[in-house]
Design an enzyme around this catalytic site. Structure first.
Site, PDB file in Angstrom:
ATOM      1  N   ALA A  15       0.808  -1.050   0.188  1.00 15.01           N
ATOM      2  CA  ALA A  15       0.033  -0.092   0.028  1.00 15.01           C
ATOM      3  C   ALA A  15       0.741   1.245  -0.024  1.00 15.01           C
ATOM      4  O   ALA A  15       0.649   2.198  -0.906  1.00 15.01           O
ATOM      5  CB  ALA A  15      -0.753  -0.070   1.210  1.00 15.01           C
ATOM      6  N   THR A  45       3.556  -7.637   3.411  1.00 15.88           N
ATOM      7  CA  THR A  45       3.304  -7.922   1.825  1.00 15.88           C
ATOM      8  C   THR A  45       4.473  -9.160   1.474  1.00 15.88           C
ATOM      9  O   THR A  45       4.085  -9.911   0.734  1.00 15.88           O
ATOM     10  CB  THR A  45       3.578  -6.532   1.202  1.00 15.88           C
ATOM     11  N   ALA A  48       3.140 -12.647   2.200  1.00 15.60           N
ATOM     12  CA  ALA A  48       2.058 -13.237   1.716  1.00 15.60           C
ATOM     13  C   ALA A  48       2.322 -14.422   0.756  1.00 15.60           C
ATOM     14  O   ALA A  48       3.135 -14.061  -0.320  1.00 15.60           O
ATOM     15  CB  ALA A  48       1.255 -12.183   0.787  1.00 15.60           C
ATOM     16  N   GLN A  49       1.738 -15.421   0.805  1.00 20.06           N
ATOM     17  CA  GLN A  49       1.976 -16.593  -0.009  1.00 20.06           C
ATOM     18  C   GLN A  49       1.044 -16.740  -1.290  1.00 20.06           C
ATOM     19  O   GLN A  49       1.561 -16.728  -2.297  1.00 20.06           O
ATOM     20  CB  GLN A  49       2.122 -17.879   0.732  1.00 20.06           C
ATOM     21  N   GLY A  50      -0.205 -16.708  -0.926  1.00 20.58           N
ATOM     22  CA  GLY A  50      -1.258 -17.206  -1.801  1.00 20.58           C
ATOM     23  C   GLY A  50      -1.254 -16.502  -3.205  1.00 20.58           C
ATOM     24  O   GLY A  50      -0.694 -16.837  -4.279  1.00 20.58           O
ATOM     25  N   GLY A  51      -1.903 -15.200  -2.984  1.00 14.89           N
ATOM     26  CA  GLY A  51      -1.876 -14.548  -4.364  1.00 14.89           C
ATOM     27  C   GLY A  51      -2.405 -13.095  -4.265  1.00 14.89           C
ATOM     28  O   GLY A  51      -2.996 -12.550  -3.074  1.00 14.89           O
ATOM     29  N   GLU A 115      -9.022 -20.129  -4.116  1.00 17.68           N
ATOM     30  CA  GLU A 115      -8.603 -20.413  -2.434  1.00 17.68           C
ATOM     31  C   GLU A 115     -10.245 -20.545  -1.917  1.00 17.68           C
ATOM     32  O   GLU A 115     -10.883 -20.302  -2.427  1.00 17.68           O
ATOM     33  CB  GLU A 115      -7.646 -19.175  -1.927  1.00 17.68           C
ATOM     34  N   HIS A 243      -5.830 -17.476  10.457  1.00 15.83           N
ATOM     35  CA  HIS A 243      -5.595 -18.318   9.357  1.00 15.83           C
ATOM     36  C   HIS A 243      -5.725 -19.836   9.661  1.00 15.83           C
ATOM     37  O   HIS A 243      -5.081 -20.149  10.829  1.00 15.83           O
ATOM     38  CB  HIS A 243      -4.236 -18.113   8.584  1.00 15.83           C
ATOM     39  N   ARG A 290     -12.623 -18.755   5.713  1.00 12.91           N
ATOM     40  CA  ARG A 290     -11.581 -19.137   6.830  1.00 12.91           C
ATOM     41  C   ARG A 290     -11.984 -19.049   8.334  1.00 12.91           C
ATOM     42  O   ARG A 290     -11.615 -20.081   8.971  1.00 12.91           O
ATOM     43  CB  ARG A 290     -10.679 -17.964   6.818  1.00 12.91           C
ATOM     44  N   HIS A 351      -3.794 -13.752  11.608  1.00 19.26           N
ATOM     45  CA  HIS A 351      -3.375 -13.644  10.372  1.00 19.26           C
ATOM     46  C   HIS A 351      -3.718 -12.063   9.841  1.00 19.26           C
ATOM     47  O   HIS A 351      -2.682 -11.524   9.289  1.00 19.26           O
ATOM     48  CB  HIS A 351      -4.006 -14.688   9.542  1.00 19.26           C
ATOM     49  N   ARG A 386     -12.275 -11.770   6.089  1.00 18.99           N
ATOM     50  CA  ARG A 386     -11.764 -11.267   4.884  1.00 18.99           C
ATOM     51  C   ARG A 386     -11.708 -12.747   4.030  1.00 18.99           C
ATOM     52  O   ARG A 386     -11.357 -13.706   4.243  1.00 18.99           O
ATOM     53  CB  ARG A 386     -10.440 -10.727   4.943  1.00 18.99           C
TER      54      ARG A 386
HETATM   55  C1  SIN Z   1      -3.069 -17.536   2.080  1.00 19.26           C
HETATM   56  O1  SIN Z   1      -2.106 -17.821   1.239  1.00 19.26           O
HETATM   57  O2  SIN Z   1      -3.427 -18.504   2.464  1.00 19.26           O
HETATM   58  C2  SIN Z   1      -2.891 -16.168   2.706  1.00 19.26           C
HETATM   59  C3  SIN Z   1      -3.605 -15.275   1.473  1.00 19.26           C
HETATM   60  C4  SIN Z   1      -4.362 -14.238   2.281  1.00 19.26           C
HETATM   61  O3  SIN Z   1      -4.337 -14.192   3.627  1.00 19.26           O
HETATM   62  O4  SIN Z   1      -5.246 -13.571   1.494  1.00 19.26           O
END
Ligand code: SIN
Length: 517
Positions: A15, A45, A48-51, A115, A243, A290, A351, A386
């Site tokens: 951001a 940032t 962050a793994q997912g995307g 996801e 998470h 989640r 998380h 979220r």
């Molecule tokens: C994740 O990779 O599970 C985290 C992604 C997120 O928090 O939006």
């Protein structure tokens, strides 16, 4: 050292960096970007793994998915901003300018993963280290921009409000205005007065206040505490997202995340009896929102006195997992687990901070000339829970939008006269570092045990009493002690814990606020 900038940005995650790029390009504005980290990339940032969601023009379901994940508590107008502006900004900033690398399909188009709680695959990713790819590409791009200065090892202590410096109460404009920040220089052990026409907070969340969390150690609520002390509004602070799947390995300062993309790509959750227990909790099993999955895991663990449950992705080959999830694969291998053969022990962890500094849809806070973007801010987008992979997109979109807004109004501002602002008086008393660490641990245990996934009024009241006493002690101690980044963090942490607890006790009232904003 230069301490006067047209715009001061505190925090160097997606951001803050996006805001800096928009403000600096094609203008002569001087932008000062400060971070308490030793390196500019130290931000959530980076982890962050997912995307990051890409909202395609054909995507008719994104609003419903966001609302479903948040139990209809997300703010519709914030969702509309994502629908209208986010792909344009993502294309401009990440694809065209920073040239962030995302995984591609064989035909060269961008690959999309799925996801939990997403009804279609719509998430851009770079293996299992998307945040790192974004952060590094943005920083590389910024290195070429002359009017952005990045200063590391600079801890913001407090926002500067003329009201605190004897300005008459009748000068309302001046009184409520933020004109910069007091900043602790960790190398020189000095406090600088940074003056700015506009200040942007991009300090991230508050999840490191919990014993088990997935964040960088700087996620200690610094921005929230500074805004509260300056008299600004926070909202929905009880909405801490947990998470569901972090590695239950040896206790470390942070828990290692196991991205939701694993479950998006078929990983199952099993309890120690080998049962796929999510079938008892939600029709979407592992792909339920989640909060539901985290709660189900905690229920299993508490009712059966289990230390963890397990994630099973052994249906995938080692070859696939090594390429698709290389960071996770290697991390687990270092802990003697081969995820193509072994079950992975997992537990939930704090998380994401869904609430935060209350802003409008241009990032403007309740304090004049102060903006907040990214996780520290609450636009209302996330509601109580979220949707996965909205966080990077929110930071990018609202960082950019705040900059666009500032560009329309910056010419009206002058610098506040620095001489009117008193210098910081440094205290001299040396403190016992181990006491700070112990206080931090008391806070983390209290938050985890009493303000965690399973909350009750009795637990919250107990936490309130404990944190209240600790707050009194820490404030006394802070007043006289030699300044240090950890001490600044400790004071912020205890104040923000108190706010989270008080908001949790108020409960559902905030949900209503978020909808009525
Ligand atoms: C994740 O990779 O599970 C985290 C992604 C997120 O928090 O939006």
């Amino acid at each position: 050292m230069k301490t006067k900038y047209d715009i001061l940005i505190i925090g160097t995650g997606i951001a803050g960096l996006t805001a800096a790029i928009k403000l600096a390009e094609n203008t002569s504005l001087e932008i000062g970007l400060i971070t308490r980290g030793e390196k500019p990339e130290e931000s959530n940032t980076y982890w962050a793994q997912g995307g990051i969601i890409y909202v395609g023009s054909e995507d008719k379901k994104i609003s419903d998915d966001i609302q479903l994940a948040s139990k209809n508590t997300s703010y519709d107008e914030a969702i509309k901003v994502l629908l209208k502006d986010s792909s344009r900004i993502l294309n401009e900033v990440l694809i065209e300018k920073a040239k962030t690398e995302f995984n591609k399909n064989e035909d060269g188009s961008l690959a999309m993963t799925q996801e939990a709680a997403h009804s279609i695959p719509r998430i851009l990713y770079n293996a299992d280290a998307t945040g790192k790819a974004i952060e590094i590409s943005l920083l590389n791009y910024i290195n070429e921009i002359k009017n952005i200065s990045i200063l590391t090892k600079m801890t913001a202590i407090d926002l500067i409000t003329p009201a605190h410096h004897g300005v008459s109460i009748h000068q309302r404009y001046e009184k409520d205005r933020i004109v910069g920040a007091y900043v602790f220089d960790q190398e020189q052990n000095k406090v600088h007065k940074f003056l700015a026409k506009k200040t942007i907070l991009a300090t991230g969340g508050a999840n490191a206040l919990y014993l088990h969390h997935t964040n960088g150690l700087g996620a200690r609520g610094d921005g929230h505490a500074m805004v509260r002390r300056a008299g600004g509004a926070l909202t929905n602070m009880e909405f801490i997202q947990f998470h569901p799947t972090t590695f239950f390995g040896p206790v470390a300062q942070k828990r290692f995340l196991l991205t939701e993309a694993l479950r998006g790509e078929g990983a199952k959750l099993l309890n120690p009896k080998g049962e796929r227990f999510m079938k008892r909790y939600h029709k979407d099993l592992e792909l339920a929102p989640r909060d539901i999955v985290s709660d189900a895991i905690m229920t299993e663990m508490i009712e059966n006195k289990w230390d963890s449950v397990f994630l099973d992705i052994t249906h995938e080959s080692r070859e696939h997992l090594e390429t698709r999830f290389p960071t996770i694969f290697n991390h687990l291998l270092n802990h003697k687990l081969d995820m193509s053969k072994d079950l992975i022990p997992v537990v939930p962890a704090a998380h994401y901070t869904c609430g935060g500094v209350k802003t409008d849809l241009d990032g403007q806070t309740s304090l004049k000339d102060l903006y907040a973007v990214g996780e520290v801010a609450c636009t209302g987008l996330h509601g109580v829970n979220r949707l996965a992979s909205t966080s990077l997109l929110e930071g990018l979109t609202f960082g950019h939008k705040a900059a666009e807004k500032i560009l329309t109004e910056i010419s009206d501002n002058n610098f506040y006269e620095g001489e009117k602002i008193k210098d910081w008086t440094l205290s001299k008393e040396h403190f016992d570092m181990s006491l700070i660490n112990q206080d931090k641990m008391v806070i983390k245990h209290t938050m985890w045990n009493y303000v965690g996934i399973k909350k009750s009024r009795n637990r919250l009241l107990r936490a309130k009493a404990m944190v209240s006493e600790l707050n009194t002690q820490i404030q006394k101690f802070y007043k006289d002690a030699v300044l240090h980044d950890d001490l600044i963090g400790l004071r912020n942490s205890v104040e923000v814990c108190y706010i989270i607890i008080a908001s949790s006790l108020r409960g559902h009232q905030s949900i209503k606020e978020s909808k009525e904003k």
